[in-house]
Design a protein around this motif. Structure first.
Motif, mmCIF file in Angstrom:
data_model
loop_
_atom_site.group_PDB
_atom_site.id
_atom_site.type_symbol
_atom_site.label_atom_id
_atom_site.label_comp_id
_atom_site.label_asym_id
_atom_site.label_seq_id
_atom_site.Cartn_x
_atom_site.Cartn_y
_atom_site.Cartn_z
ATOM 1 N N THR A 89 1.786 29.974 -1.603
ATOM 2 C CA THR A 89 1.184 31.451 -1.925
ATOM 3 C C THR A 89 0.884 32.034 -0.369
ATOM 4 O O THR A 89 1.202 31.295 0.428
ATOM 5 C CB THR A 89 -0.377 31.276 -2.404
ATOM 6 O OG1 THR A 89 -1.166 30.630 -1.523
ATOM 7 C CG2 THR A 89 -0.252 30.480 -3.772
ATOM 8 N N GLU A 90 0.523 33.153 -0.455
ATOM 9 C CA GLU A 90 0.267 33.979 0.905
ATOM 10 C C GLU A 90 -0.725 32.943 1.750
ATOM 11 O O GLU A 90 -0.349 32.799 2.755
ATOM 12 C CB GLU A 90 -0.323 35.296 0.918
ATOM 13 C CG GLU A 90 0.778 36.362 0.248
ATOM 14 C CD GLU A 90 0.161 37.694 0.577
ATOM 15 O OE1 GLU A 90 -0.458 38.135 1.091
ATOM 16 O OE2 GLU A 90 0.660 38.629 -0.480
ATOM 17 N N LEU A 91 -1.796 32.551 0.911
ATOM 18 C CA LEU A 91 -2.531 31.593 1.942
ATOM 19 C C LEU A 91 -1.879 30.414 2.405
ATOM 20 O O LEU A 91 -1.994 30.059 3.695
ATOM 21 C CB LEU A 91 -3.706 31.359 1.044
ATOM 22 C CG LEU A 91 -4.882 30.513 1.407
ATOM 23 C CD1 LEU A 91 -5.519 31.212 2.630
ATOM 24 C CD2 LEU A 91 -5.879 30.110 0.662
ATOM 25 N N THR A 92 -1.172 29.565 1.352
ATOM 26 C CA THR A 92 -0.742 28.296 1.748
ATOM 27 C C THR A 92 0.405 28.705 2.928
ATOM 28 O O THR A 92 0.511 27.729 3.723
ATOM 29 C CB THR A 92 0.028 27.488 0.887
ATOM 30 O OG1 THR A 92 0.766 28.268 0.005
ATOM 31 C CG2 THR A 92 -1.058 26.987 -0.202
ATOM 32 N N LEU A 93 1.244 29.710 2.745
ATOM 33 C CA LEU A 93 2.203 30.143 3.782
ATOM 34 C C LEU A 93 1.652 30.442 5.177
ATOM 35 O O LEU A 93 2.200 30.267 6.112
ATOM 36 C CB LEU A 93 3.184 31.222 3.234
ATOM 37 C CG LEU A 93 3.967 31.058 1.980
ATOM 38 C CD1 LEU A 93 4.631 32.034 1.791
ATOM 39 C CD2 LEU A 93 5.223 29.737 2.746
ATOM 40 N N THR B 194 5.135 27.439 -7.987
ATOM 41 C CA THR B 194 4.472 28.869 -7.604
ATOM 42 C C THR B 194 3.172 29.148 -8.473
ATOM 43 O O THR B 194 3.105 28.151 -9.277
ATOM 44 C CB THR B 194 5.601 29.952 -8.092
ATOM 45 O OG1 THR B 194 5.779 29.740 -9.365
ATOM 46 C CG2 THR B 194 7.072 29.688 -7.224
ATOM 47 N N PRO B 195 2.609 30.054 -8.047
ATOM 48 C CA PRO B 195 1.223 30.252 -9.214
ATOM 49 C C PRO B 195 1.692 30.538 -10.558
ATOM 50 O O PRO B 195 1.080 30.133 -11.369
ATOM 51 C CB PRO B 195 0.578 31.543 -8.430
ATOM 52 C CG PRO B 195 1.060 31.475 -7.004
ATOM 53 C CD PRO B 195 2.389 30.812 -6.842
ATOM 54 N N GLN B 196 2.811 31.036 -10.618
ATOM 55 C CA GLN B 196 3.269 31.528 -12.095
ATOM 56 C C GLN B 196 3.665 30.307 -12.666
ATOM 57 O O GLN B 196 3.728 30.125 -13.944
ATOM 58 C CB GLN B 196 4.640 32.571 -11.890
ATOM 59 C CG GLN B 196 4.273 33.949 -11.330
ATOM 60 C CD GLN B 196 4.371 33.892 -9.668
ATOM 61 O OE1 GLN B 196 4.494 33.222 -8.866
ATOM 62 N NE2 GLN B 196 3.702 35.213 -9.471
ATOM 63 N N ASP B 197 4.166 29.457 -12.187
ATOM 64 C CA ASP B 197 4.695 28.032 -12.646
ATOM 65 C C ASP B 197 3.473 27.251 -13.153
ATOM 66 O O ASP B 197 3.321 26.747 -14.210
ATOM 67 C CB ASP B 197 5.228 27.173 -11.561
ATOM 68 C CG ASP B 197 6.863 27.514 -11.214
ATOM 69 O OD1 ASP B 197 7.160 28.357 -11.999
ATOM 70 O OD2 ASP B 197 7.039 27.074 -9.916
#
Length: 134
Positions: free
Chosen positions: A76-80, A101-104
């Motif tokens: 996610t943007e946060l983890t990146l 991914t969040p979608q997964d």
């Protein structure tokens, strides 16, 4: 752990009144199976499994299933933005070519919620991260 317990406590009366295919999906972490982020965090995530197993028979009495979805590292943007993460080392521990991914995760939660055959399970979605750490 306490957040899950408090939420479930508030949810029980609503579940008892509702009808149809009722399902509760808790979000755990692969840290409940192996310590990646510290003992306290991993212990709390592992305790979710005990909570689920204890509640499953009680929830069946109101025709409700309970499961856990346990992601590994989710991009996610946060983890990146986490500068302390060694992304190349994490990538090497995956059995697939890309991170979850969040979608997964959302797709798996949707599947679990709608499939009446899935009950009292802790389902890992981690691109093979846990298996490669064994």
């Amino acid at each position: 752990l306490f957040g899950h317990m408090n939420t479930l406590h508030c949810l029980f009366p609503l579940l008892a009144k509702a009808s149809g295919n009722k399902s509760v999906t808790l979000i755990g972490s692969i840290n409940g199976k192996a310590t990646f982020n510290g003992v306290g965090y991993s212990t709390a995530k592992a305790a979710l499994n005990g909570l689920m197993m204890s509640l499953a028979p009680q929830l069946r009495s109101i025709d409700t299933r309970i499961n856990i979805v346990s992601p590994g590292t989710v991009v996610t943007e946060l983890t990146l933005s986490e500068t302390k993460k060694d992304w190349s080392r994490l990538q090497q521990r995956l059995l697939t070519s890309s991170f979850t991914t969040p979608q997964d995760v959302a797709s798996l939660v949707r599947c679990v919620a709608h499939n009446p055959s899935i009950e009292a399970r802790d389902i890992v979605i981690d691109s093979g991260q846990l298996a490669s750490s064994m």
